[in-house]
Design a protein around this motif. Structure first.
Motif, PDB file in Angstrom:
ATOM      1  N   ALA A  12       0.809  -1.227   0.000  1.00  0.00           N
ATOM      2  CA  ALA A  12       0.000   0.000   0.000  1.00  0.00           C
ATOM      3  C   ALA A  12       0.838   1.272   0.000  1.00  0.00           C
ATOM      4  O   ALA A  12       0.392   2.319  -0.466  1.00  0.00           O
ATOM      5  N   CYS A  13       2.081   1.196   0.491  1.00  0.00           N
ATOM      6  CA  CYS A  13       2.915   2.404   0.577  1.00  0.00           C
ATOM      7  C   CYS A  13       3.384   2.888  -0.789  1.00  0.00           C
ATOM      8  O   CYS A  13       3.705   4.054  -0.959  1.00  0.00           O
ATOM      9  N   GLY A  14       3.471   1.993  -1.766  1.00  0.00           N
ATOM     10  CA  GLY A  14       3.870   2.380  -3.110  1.00  0.00           C
ATOM     11  C   GLY A  14       5.332   2.722  -3.285  1.00  0.00           C
ATOM     12  O   GLY A  14       5.729   3.339  -4.277  1.00  0.00           O
ATOM     13  N   ALA A  15       6.198   2.321  -2.365  1.00  0.00           N
ATOM     14  CA  ALA A  15       7.626   2.655  -2.440  1.00  0.00           C
ATOM     15  C   ALA A  15       8.338   1.805  -3.491  1.00  0.00           C
ATOM     16  O   ALA A  15       7.978   0.652  -3.738  1.00  0.00           O
ATOM     17  N   LYS A  16       9.382   2.391  -4.096  1.00  0.00           N
ATOM     18  CA  LYS A  16      10.252   1.689  -5.037  1.00  0.00           C
ATOM     19  C   LYS A  16      11.675   1.553  -4.504  1.00  0.00           C
ATOM     20  O   LYS A  16      12.475   0.803  -5.061  1.00  0.00           O
ATOM     21  N   TYR A  17      11.982   2.294  -3.433  1.00  0.00           N
ATOM     22  CA  TYR A  17      13.333   2.310  -2.859  1.00  0.00           C
ATOM     23  C   TYR A  17      13.269   1.874  -1.396  1.00  0.00           C
ATOM     24  O   TYR A  17      12.320   2.196  -0.682  1.00  0.00           O
ATOM     25  N   VAL A  18      14.314   1.163  -0.957  1.00  0.00           N
ATOM     26  CA  VAL A  18      14.423   0.806   0.450  1.00  0.00           C
ATOM     27  C   VAL A  18      15.866   0.952   0.913  1.00  0.00           C
ATOM     28  O   VAL A  18      16.801   0.631   0.173  1.00  0.00           O
ATOM     29  N   ILE A  19      16.039   1.472   2.111  1.00  0.00           N
ATOM     30  CA  ILE A  19      17.346   1.534   2.777  1.00  0.00           C
ATOM     31  C   ILE A  19      17.340   0.449   3.845  1.00  0.00           C
ATOM     32  O   ILE A  19      16.412   0.374   4.656  1.00  0.00           O
ATOM     33  N   LEU A  20      18.372  -0.401   3.841  1.00  0.00           N
ATOM     34  CA  LEU A  20      18.384  -1.603   4.651  1.00  0.00           C
ATOM     35  C   LEU A  20      19.533  -1.626   5.660  1.00  0.00           C
ATOM     36  O   LEU A  20      20.643  -2.056   5.332  1.00  0.00           O
ATOM     37  N   PRO A  21      19.317  -1.205   6.897  1.00  0.00           N
ATOM     38  CA  PRO A  21      20.292  -1.491   7.948  1.00  0.00           C
ATOM     39  C   PRO A  21      20.074  -2.924   8.432  1.00  0.00           C
ATOM     40  O   PRO A  21      19.010  -3.511   8.199  1.00  0.00           O
ATOM     41  N   ILE A  72      15.319 -13.335   2.865  1.00  0.00           N
ATOM     42  CA  ILE A  72      13.866 -13.256   3.052  1.00  0.00           C
ATOM     43  C   ILE A  72      13.387 -11.821   2.845  1.00  0.00           C
ATOM     44  O   ILE A  72      12.361 -11.583   2.187  1.00  0.00           O
ATOM     45  N   ALA A  73      14.134 -10.861   3.391  1.00  0.00           N
ATOM     46  CA  ALA A  73      13.751  -9.456   3.251  1.00  0.00           C
ATOM     47  C   ALA A  73      13.669  -9.049   1.784  1.00  0.00           C
ATOM     48  O   ALA A  73      12.684  -8.445   1.344  1.00  0.00           O
ATOM     49  N   VAL A  74      14.704  -9.377   1.013  1.00  0.00           N
ATOM     50  CA  VAL A  74      14.721  -8.982  -0.397  1.00  0.00           C
ATOM     51  C   VAL A  74      13.642  -9.710  -1.184  1.00  0.00           C
ATOM     52  O   VAL A  74      12.940  -9.112  -2.022  1.00  0.00           O
ATOM     53  N   GLU A  75      13.480 -11.005  -0.924  1.00  0.00           N
ATOM     54  CA  GLU A  75      12.446 -11.772  -1.630  1.00  0.00           C
ATOM     55  C   GLU A  75      11.064 -11.159  -1.410  1.00  0.00           C
ATOM     56  O   GLU A  75      10.298 -10.958  -2.369  1.00  0.00           O
ATOM     57  N   GLU A  76      10.733 -10.858  -0.158  1.00  0.00           N
ATOM     58  CA  GLU A  76       9.386 -10.357   0.125  1.00  0.00           C
ATOM     59  C   GLU A  76       9.211  -8.900  -0.294  1.00  0.00           C
ATOM     60  O   GLU A  76       8.149  -8.507  -0.778  1.00  0.00           O
ATOM     61  N   LEU A  77      10.261  -8.081  -0.146  1.00  0.00           N
ATOM     62  CA  LEU A  77      10.171  -6.700  -0.624  1.00  0.00           C
ATOM     63  C   LEU A  77       9.977  -6.653  -2.136  1.00  0.00           C
ATOM     64  O   LEU A  77       9.269  -5.781  -2.657  1.00  0.00           O
ATOM     65  N   SER A  78      10.592  -7.591  -2.842  1.00  0.00           N
ATOM     66  CA  SER A  78      10.447  -7.608  -4.302  1.00  0.00           C
ATOM     67  C   SER A  78       8.997  -7.839  -4.713  1.00  0.00           C
ATOM     68  O   SER A  78       8.542  -7.306  -5.730  1.00  0.00           O
ATOM     69  N   THR A  79       8.251  -8.612  -3.918  1.00  0.00           N
ATOM     70  CA  THR A  79       6.840  -8.849  -4.250  1.00  0.00           C
ATOM     71  C   THR A  79       5.981  -7.615  -4.002  1.00  0.00           C
ATOM     72  O   THR A  79       4.847  -7.539  -4.494  1.00  0.00           O
ATOM     73  N   LEU A  80       6.524  -6.648  -3.250  1.00  0.00           N
ATOM     74  CA  LEU A  80       5.803  -5.409  -2.961  1.00  0.00           C
ATOM     75  C   LEU A  80       6.153  -4.289  -3.936  1.00  0.00           C
ATOM     76  O   LEU A  80       5.702  -3.158  -3.779  1.00  0.00           O
ATOM     77  N   GLY A  81       7.010  -4.597  -4.918  1.00  0.00           N
ATOM     78  CA  GLY A  81       7.355  -3.610  -5.930  1.00  0.00           C
ATOM     79  C   GLY A  81       8.608  -2.814  -5.652  1.00  0.00           C
ATOM     80  O   GLY A  81       8.910  -1.853  -6.367  1.00  0.00           O
ATOM     81  N   ILE A  82       9.374  -3.187  -4.624  1.00  0.00           N
ATOM     82  CA  ILE A  82      10.632  -2.485  -4.343  1.00  0.00           C
ATOM     83  C   ILE A  82      11.658  -2.874  -5.403  1.00  0.00           C
ATOM     84  O   ILE A  82      11.919  -4.059  -5.625  1.00  0.00           O
ATOM     85  N   GLU A  83      12.269  -1.878  -6.026  1.00  0.00           N
ATOM     86  CA  GLU A  83      13.191  -2.117  -7.134  1.00  0.00           C
ATOM     87  C   GLU A  83      14.648  -1.820  -6.795  1.00  0.00           C
ATOM     88  O   GLU A  83      15.560  -2.397  -7.386  1.00  0.00           O
ATOM     89  N   THR A  84      14.882  -0.900  -5.852  1.00  0.00           N
ATOM     90  CA  THR A  84      16.242  -0.454  -5.549  1.00  0.00           C
ATOM     91  C   THR A  84      16.509  -0.617  -4.056  1.00  0.00           C
ATOM     92  O   THR A  84      15.743  -0.134  -3.221  1.00  0.00           O
ATOM     93  N   TYR A  85      17.651  -1.270  -3.731  1.00  0.00           N
ATOM     94  CA  TYR A  85      17.996  -1.650  -2.369  1.00  0.00           C
ATOM     95  C   TYR A  85      19.366  -1.070  -2.008  1.00  0.00           C
ATOM     96  O   TYR A  85      20.348  -1.319  -2.717  1.00  0.00           O
TER      97      TYR A  85
END
Length: 253
Positions: A12-21, A72-85
């Motif tokens: 629902a957030c519609g984000a394409k970017y994520v910052i991962l600590p 797991i984080a990358v796999e599931e974020l990818s299903t939410l439309g996140i493109e850049t990590y």
């Protein structure tokens, strides 16, 4: 969309970017560098906040320590439309010239871990996306950080590095450590190889910026080696890199 099983939120957030600590305790501090930061979700090791950069939604989410939870984080974020990590974390220096408080931008990672072997054969390299890496380099320059670019070692066992002599395979750990140093490895950490391999397999973009806490090789040689736990420069580099990519400015894109 159905809520992700491990992360605990949907698209629902519609984000394409994520910052991962890695550390859940760093998420809020990083999110506060964004506009309009707010808590989104917490489940298991995954704490997530959301904010904005140039009016675009950007997630900040912890991965926990090591490869399995990162995958797991990358796999599931990818299903939410996140493109850049963009991973932002800490590391221990290996090269003599890498000092505490410096920033390391990882162009590639030694796959001395197990998670990526369940994705591709060991001969396949773990490399960063060029556009993300260029954005990180430009960002580090923009904020005046002392930075290095190059290969890092990615491992599974923190204490295998720091207490190899008590490990039954210590002989192998120590020999490989010296081999990595002779080959020019800059630093050691625990998540970059998984991030790069999983992102690559899924057709995503990923980069990594690390704050050097200390350097055990400098310590052994009697060189200055004060511990540095302030990760602000690495955080600012990551945030500025995302800003550059969103704006499409400079040499990054």
């Amino acid at each position: 969309m159905k809520t992700t099983y491990h992360l605990g939120f949907d698209d629902a957030c519609g984000a394409k970017y994520v910052i991962l600590p890695g550390d859940p305790g760093r998420v809020q501090a990083i999110a506060e560098f964004l506009d309009n930061p707010r808590f989104l979700c917490q489940n298991r090791e995954y704490t997530t906040w959301i904010g904005e950069i140039n009016t675009q939604p950007v997630l900040v989410m912890s991965t926990g320590m090591g490869g399995p939870s990162t995958a797991i984080a990358v796999e599931e974020l990818s299903t939410l439309g996140i493109e850049t990590y963009v991973r932002v974390g800490t590391c221990g220096g290996m090269a003599d010239f890498v000092e505490s408080g410096d920033v390391v931008i990882a162009t590639g990672a030694i796959r001395q871990e197990g998670t990526t072997r369940e994705y591709v054969p060991i001969e396949f390299p773990a490399i960063a996306d060029l556009a993300v890496t260029n954005a990180l380099v430009q960002a580090a320059g923009n904020i005046g950080a002392k930075y290095h670019t190059g290969v890092v070692q990615c491992k599974d066992s923190f204490y295998g590095q720091h207490s190899p002599d008590r490990m039954p395979v210590g002989y192998d750990l120590k020999d490989k450590w010296q081999a990595w140093i002779k080959a020019g490895c800059l630093a050691s950490e625990m998540e970059s190889a998984t991030l790069y391999i999983v992102a690559g397999v899924l057709g995503l973009r990923a980069g990594c910026v690390l704050s050097v806490v200390w350097n055990q090789e400098r310590q052994l040689k009697g060189l200055s080696n004060k511990e540095a736990h302030d990760t602000t420069l690495a955080i600012k580099t990551a945030v500025e890199a995302v800003r550059l990519m969103i704006s499409g400015g400079g040499k990054c894109c």
